[in-house]
Motif scaffolding. Structure first.
Motif, PDB file in Angstrom:
ATOM      1  N   ASP A   1       1.646   5.017  -2.078  1.00  0.00           N
ATOM      2  CA  ASP A   1       1.150   6.012  -3.017  1.00  0.00           C
ATOM      3  C   ASP A   1       2.255   6.317  -4.023  1.00  0.00           C
ATOM      4  O   ASP A   1       3.051   7.241  -3.844  1.00  0.00           O
ATOM      5  CB  ASP A   1       0.730   7.280  -2.265  1.00  0.00           C
ATOM      6  CG  ASP A   1      -0.026   8.250  -3.177  1.00  0.00           C
ATOM      7  OD1 ASP A   1       0.031   8.060  -4.407  1.00  0.00           O
ATOM      8  OD2 ASP A   1      -0.651   9.183  -2.645  1.00  0.00           O
TER       9      ASP A   1
ATOM     10  N   VAL B   1       0.854  -1.189   0.000  1.00  0.00           N
ATOM     11  CA  VAL B   1       0.000   0.000   0.000  1.00  0.00           C
ATOM     12  C   VAL B   1       0.886   1.234   0.000  1.00  0.00           C
ATOM     13  O   VAL B   1       1.220   1.784   1.037  1.00  0.00           O
ATOM     14  CB  VAL B   1      -0.951   0.009   1.210  1.00  0.00           C
ATOM     15  CG1 VAL B   1      -1.916   1.182   1.125  1.00  0.00           C
ATOM     16  CG2 VAL B   1      -1.708  -1.309   1.302  1.00  0.00           C
TER      17      VAL B   1
ATOM     18  N   MET C   1       2.046   7.459  -7.072  1.00  0.00           N
ATOM     19  CA  MET C   1       1.885   8.724  -7.778  1.00  0.00           C
ATOM     20  C   MET C   1       2.506   9.867  -6.985  1.00  0.00           C
ATOM     21  O   MET C   1       3.201  10.717  -7.537  1.00  0.00           O
ATOM     22  CB  MET C   1       0.395   8.994  -8.009  1.00  0.00           C
ATOM     23  CG  MET C   1      -0.225   8.112  -9.087  1.00  0.00           C
ATOM     24  SD  MET C   1       0.497   8.410 -10.726  1.00  0.00           S
ATOM     25  CE  MET C   1      -0.104  10.055 -11.051  1.00  0.00           C
ATOM     26  N   ALA C   2       2.273   9.848  -5.675  1.00  0.00           N
ATOM     27  CA  ALA C   2       2.827  10.911  -4.830  1.00  0.00           C
ATOM     28  C   ALA C   2       4.347  10.865  -4.810  1.00  0.00           C
ATOM     29  O   ALA C   2       5.024  11.892  -4.889  1.00  0.00           O
ATOM     30  CB  ALA C   2       2.279  10.780  -3.406  1.00  0.00           C
TER      31      ALA C   2
END
Length: 310
Positions: free
Chosen positions: A254, A252, A256-257
């Motif tokens: 992110d 899990v 994209m971040a």
């Protein structure tokens, strides 16, 4: 199952992918022992003192560099370790290049990067991006006691880490006498060129590595098996099950971040550097002004200090 050489991370930008570094080659050489033919007893190699001929135990052996003939400088283990990179168990990509720019002669040894459990997303993201862009990641990696230059490239479902030779390890082909002139200088007729091309075309096919075997090794193995049978000897193969430790992590993330942050960091770096330089110059200018004011207020002490220094 084969054991990993080490378990660590593959990183580029701010993304870190837990991986296991696995060997991608299998040695199939037939190993021979040297025997005393009088008794078929194995010959043992010993570490002996070149002057006295006495055997030297491992505890008394040190590593040294011969800087002149017969002159050595002894190195401690700490000296060797201090030269190694701090990024152990990390494959850190610092740049990407077109994969076809790397000449085949630079490739030395292959490894497979296997993602740890729950690290598949980042692994697949990098693999597919490299496939679409035709890029290879250039990284440095420490394997055992040495730092290597390496290329991370996609191959089917895998990310391969290929150890590269440094340019200093390559021999410049211009050191050899090579035929560098045009084909006309060697009396090669256009018809001969065309015939050679036709021959190559007629012999062309798809690269099928499974079609090729080490025939010498196969024949030699048959000779060994025949010798064993003639003596009534059977050999057992030790097939040991080796478990691979897992490096648990979370999937899990992110991505994209992290990707945005990595890009923003690279874009803002020059501006940040300029700000630091500007700030440093401002401080330096202010310090000079203070020094000038102090010099005007206390000229006698400054002159005395110069005499004392002289």
């Amino acid at each position: 199952m084969a054991r990993p050489i080490w378990t660590g991370t593959l990183s580029f930008g701010l993304l870190n992918i837990p991986i296991r570094l696995m060997s991608a080659e299998r040695r199939t050489d037939l190993h021979f022992r040297m025997l005393d033919q009088r008794s078929n007893t194995p010959i043992r190699y010993e570490r002996v003192n070149a002057d006295t001929g006495d055997e030297v135990p491992w505890k008394d052996i040190v590593k040294a560099f011969e800087y002149q003939k017969g002159n050595y400088v002894v190195l401690e283990e700490g000296d060797i370790k201090s030269a190694a990179s701090d990024s152990h168990e990390t494959v850190e990509i610092d740049t990407f290049v077109d994969a076809d720019q790397i000449l085949p002669a630079y490739y030395e040894k292959p490894y497979v990067l296997v993602p740890a459990k729950k690290a598949e997303k980042g692994y697949v993201l990098l693999r597919e991006t490299l496939k679409k862009t035709g890029k290879a990641g250039i990284a440095r990696v420490v394997i055992r006691t040495r730092e290597y230059l390496a290329a991370v490239i996609p191959q089917e479902a895998a990310l391969m880490l290929i150890i590269l030779r440094y340019q200093a390890e390559m021999v410049d082909v211009n050191e050899y006498a090579l035929p560098e002139k045009g084909v006309a200088e060697y009396r090669i007729a256009p018809k001969e060129l065309q015939m050679a091309q036709d021959l190559i075309q007629s012999m062309s096919g798809k690269w099928q590595p499974a079609d090729y075997r080490d025939e010498f090794r196969d024949k030699l193995r048959k000779v060994i098996e025949k010798r064993l049978k003639s003596k009534g000897v059977t050999a057992a193969v030790d097939d040991t099950d080796e478990r691979t430790p897992e490096n648990a992590t979370t999937n899990v993330v992110d991505f994209m971040a992290l990707l945005r942050k990595s890009l923003d960091t690279r874009q803002r770096t020059p501006a940040a550097k300029k700000a630091v330089v500007k700030k440093a110059v401002t401080k330096k200018t202010a310090a000079k002004k203070v020094a000038k004011v102090a010099a005007k207020k206390k000229p006698a002490k400054k002159t005395a200090a110069r005499r004392k220094a002289g």
